[in-house]
Design an enzyme around this catalytic site. Structure first.
Site, PDB file in Angstrom:
ATOM      1  N   ASP A  42       0.799  -1.224   0.000  1.00  0.00           N
ATOM      2  CA  ASP A  42       0.000   0.000   0.000  1.00  0.00           C
ATOM      3  C   ASP A  42       0.830   1.271   0.000  1.00  0.00           C
ATOM      4  O   ASP A  42       0.405   2.287  -0.544  1.00  0.00           O
ATOM      5  CB  ASP A  42      -1.005  -0.001   1.153  1.00  0.00           C
ATOM      6  CG  ASP A  42      -0.375  -0.247   2.514  1.00  0.00           C
ATOM      7  OD1 ASP A  42       0.857  -0.417   2.594  1.00  0.00           O
ATOM      8  OD2 ASP A  42      -1.124  -0.282   3.516  1.00  0.00           O
ATOM      9  N   ASP A  60       4.231   0.737  12.485  1.00  0.00           N
ATOM     10  CA  ASP A  60       3.536  -0.541  12.401  1.00  0.00           C
ATOM     11  C   ASP A  60       3.885  -1.509  13.518  1.00  0.00           C
ATOM     12  O   ASP A  60       3.032  -2.256  13.981  1.00  0.00           O
ATOM     13  CB  ASP A  60       3.859  -1.215  11.055  1.00  0.00           C
ATOM     14  CG  ASP A  60       3.451  -0.345   9.885  1.00  0.00           C
ATOM     15  OD1 ASP A  60       2.250  -0.088   9.745  1.00  0.00           O
ATOM     16  OD2 ASP A  60       4.324   0.077   9.119  1.00  0.00           O
TER      17      ASP A  60
END
Length: 741
Positions: free
Chosen positions: A74, A453
């Site tokens: 992404d 993340d």
């Protein structure tokens, strides 16, 4: 762990290039090459190995070449699988600063008749502040590219990014390509992606808030398109087709149960001539609570519901088992054999279902799965064992090996070759959005990192995923602060987002952690940057909500047991500790362009230099190691400023006109000042530079093949190895460069 991906939004608004179609031939993106620098020296660039950490949104095996596959992410570009080496090769590292928005890959397409051809649809955001998308085309599997810029936007890091593929080579003509967009309908190219125009005859009308074309799939010589904007113009249709590339129609007889759902992905079984479609009540990857799987026998137009398990049941602990369906992949070797994935199934954990009889019965591969994550230990997420995964929308079956299945998650790519034993198939693919880097002057690890993340990591080796995984006690999903005491490197503090507390300290250089016993109330909702003074006796924690709201900073002198508010500290500023004097802290007030200092270990702050650039929260203040009061301010396009008197006065550095981030490393032989590393501009290009003479002159140390989009967050040199530099990227993990000796 369900950490959302965070975007580089206002910081980068409007910076993407929108030039005409450009040739990019000759650009090679290997794992590591020697990059010639401006002075004739060379640098070798590699990833610090973590292994994935980001959302793999698509995987595509080539139907005509054994062992050839591509993956998209992404925000971290595209990759090609090297079957002989067992690793992924990055294909888009040549995209530079101005093209940051193109590091998100909306879709991939290959040409079954021409194995060398591969196409990428690029564009991370479809918002008004982002640049337009582009299509890259290659004749040599991504070794070199030609580029066509679009006049529409794509959204590889927006809702629906796990759908697709939205890009397709026409099954009747290799020169014709189709591209589905989110808000601009269907595009068509008749010259292999060199130019694009709106496709005539496509009946569905896009909206500004919908998903548009979710996928394109070849069904024999026809093309089918999934539609994500509700009912378009044809009643409840969300699936369209063309048999001749000109006339489009709604597919007849679409199941009534799918009218309110979004078609996520589709796959065609050429043996049985059946098209399988997954549906969910939202585009995903978040927000799905219902879904189904249907198949269409294309010869007769007959539909059948083949959903493995209906969402909405109850788990053993009484939780609602809600989810959608995401990936679907057919087995090219075995008729009626395929796999589908659930998505957004938090209560009972997502799974992959497999059938060998066209969907009459299914087996959950999760039930017998045995995982080996020894290569990427962070995948245990602080628990005893990993879970099957989440955000499972990318799913593929090797057309040459029926038992070789891979699926993507929000953090990795898992693969199996026997339908039972699973391991990350992720070597070479690094997608972290990195926001914190520290290179200690002593100890086992040369690097500590923090990302959006996976929180904080202790890198014992640069060439292997950290053995301890992500930092625990507590686990935090996204790092907001990481700091080391300048005169006491064994002491480290960190902050971040987390359900069970979000601040911690370490007395062994970041190997193990202890949580703060208490924290300010605002810390849970707005954790921000944190700093410790030179001897580790005082902590300063600033608080900024993700929406930009700023709050008062707090101070602790007992490892986070008690905290007091600092009313004189500028709200939302980043605290910076003097590396030598424990009494000194600094802060840069970006609202007023004022440098403030504390001479009482952070109890109070007073203004020093004023009249500096203001109005941009991304200005970065750094204290040079080794002495006291030597401050450098990266003011983006306002340039670089330096103070040698603790912020009483600043002078502008004449050698560069733009500075985005700056750090220090070991001095060159014979030099008496640390090497300086910078992401900035000295002439016509934004690049990575090193200075060995106190910023009088700069040498570019990356090259055009190694740019990685936006790299303005943090850079730091190694204090023990001259020339080694660590660079945080927004989607390509941690890059580190070393001179070729």
């Amino acid at each position: 762990m369900r950490t959302p991906r965070l975007s580089r939004r206002a910081v980068l608004a409007g910076s993407a290039a929108t030039v005409a179609a450009t040739a990019v031939s000759g650009v090679v993106s290997p794992v590591a090459v020697a990059a010639p620098a401006a002075d004739g020296s060379a640098y070798r660039w590699r990833n610090v190995v973590v292994g994935g950490t980001g959302f793999v949104t698509g995987v595509l095996f080539h139907p005509s070449v054994r062992g050839l596959a591509y993956a998209r992410t992404d925000i971290g570009g595209a990759y090609r699988w090297d079957d002989r080496a067992g690793r992924w090769t990055p294909l888009t590292d040549h995209l530079g600063w101005d093209d940051w928005n193109l590091l998100g890959v909306e879709a991939i397409a290959v040409d079954p008749a021409h194995p060398g051809r591969v196409y990428l649809a690029l564009g991370t955001y479809a918002q008004s502040w982002a640049g337009n998308g582009a299509v890259l085309r290659s004749e040599d599997r991504g070794a070199t590219w030609s580029r066509a810029d679009l006049d529409v936007k794509l959204g590889a890091n927006e809702d629906g990014r796990g759908a697709g593929e939205r890009l397709l080579v026409d099954p009747r003509d290799s020169d014709t390509l189709w591209l589905g967009t989110r808000h601009d309908g269907l595009l068509k190219s008749t010259d292999r992606g060199a130019t694009w125009a709106a496709a005539s005859g496509f009946p569905a009308k896009p909206s500004a808030s919908g998903q548009g074309v979710m996928f394109l799939v070849a069904v024999g010589r026809a093309v089918y398109a999934g539609w994500g904007d509700g009912d378009g113009t044809s009643g409840t249709a969300n699936l369209y087709r063309t048999a001749d590339g000109t006339a489009w129609e709604a597919v007849p007889g679409q199941p009534s149960g799918t009218a309110a759902k979004v078609p996520i992905r589709a796959a065609y079984d050429t043996h049985t001539r059946e098209l399988y479609v997954t549906y969910a009540n939202a585009p995903g990857p978040n927000g799905q609570s219902d879904g189904s799987v249907h198949k269409l026998r294309t010869a007769t137009g007959k539909w059948a519901d083949v959903t493995p398990v209906k969402p909405g049941g109850t788990t053993d602990d009484g939780s609602a088992d809600t989810f959608g369906y995401g990936g679907v992949a057919v087995d090219a070797r075995r008729p009626g054999t395929l796999a589908v994935s659930t998505n957004n199934r938090w209560a009972d954990v997502d799974t992959v279902y497999r059938t060998t009889n066209g969907g009459r019965t299914w087996t959950s591969l999760k039930d017998a799965a045995v995982f080996d994550v020894s290569e990427t230990p962070y995948l245990k997420w602080g628990d005893d064992k990993p879970k099957f995964g989440w955000w499972i929308q990318a799913l593929a079956v090797d057309p040459y090996d029926s038992k070789h299945i891979v699926y993507g998650t929000g953090a990795t790519l898992y693969g199996t070759r026997d339908l039972k034993r699973w391991a990350p198939q992720i070597r070479g693919l690094e997608e972290a959005s990195v926001v914190q880097l520290v290179s200690p002057p002593a100890g086992e690890a040369h690097l500590l990192s923090g990302s959006r993340d996976i929180g904080v990591m202790y890198h014992e080796r640069l060439t292997a995923s950290p053995a301890r995984g992500m930092a625990t006690n507590p686990v935090s999903g996204s790092a907001t602060g990481l700091a080391q005491a300048g005169a006491r490197p064994s002491y480290v503090v960190r902050a971040g987002w987390g359900d069970n507390g979000n601040g911690a300290y370490s007395n062994d250089g970041g190997q193990t952690w202890a949580p703060f016993e208490a924290q300010p109330d605002i810390a849970k909702d707005a954790p921000g940057p944190i700093a410790t003074n030179a001897d580790g006796s005082a902590l300063l924690w600033s608080f900024v909500h993700w929406d930009g709201t700023k709050y008062a900073a707090h101070r602790s002198t007992d490892n986070g047991t008690t905290w007091s508010e600092i009313s004189s500290f500028p709200k939302g500023a980043t605290p910076v500790a003097d590396p030598a004097d424990p009494a000194l802290f600094y802060a840069y007030d970006t609202d007023t362009g004022t440098l403030l200092a504390s001479t009482d270990s952070g109890r109070s702050f007073t203004a020093r230099a004023g009249g500096l650039p203001s109005g941009d929260a991304q200005f970065k203040l750094v204290a040079a190691p080794g002495g006291s009061g030597d401050l450098w301010l990266s003011a983006k396009w306002n340039g670089l400023y330096r103070s040698t008197d603790g912020g009483v006065s600043f002078s502008k550095v004449a050698s560069c006109w733009a500075s985005y981030t700056l750090g220090f490393g070991k001095a060159a032989d014979g030099a008496d000042y640390p090497a300086i590393y910078q992401v900035g501009s000295t002439d016509t290009i934004t690049a990575v530079y090193r200075s060995d003479d106190e910023a009088k002159t700069w040498t570019r140390i990356n090259d055009d093949a190694h740019q990685w989009g936006w790299t303005g967050e943090v850079i730091v040199g190694d204090p023990r190895v001259y020339g080694r530099v660590y660079l945080a990227t927004n989607g390509r993990g941690i890059q580190y460069g070393e001179p070729v000796r």
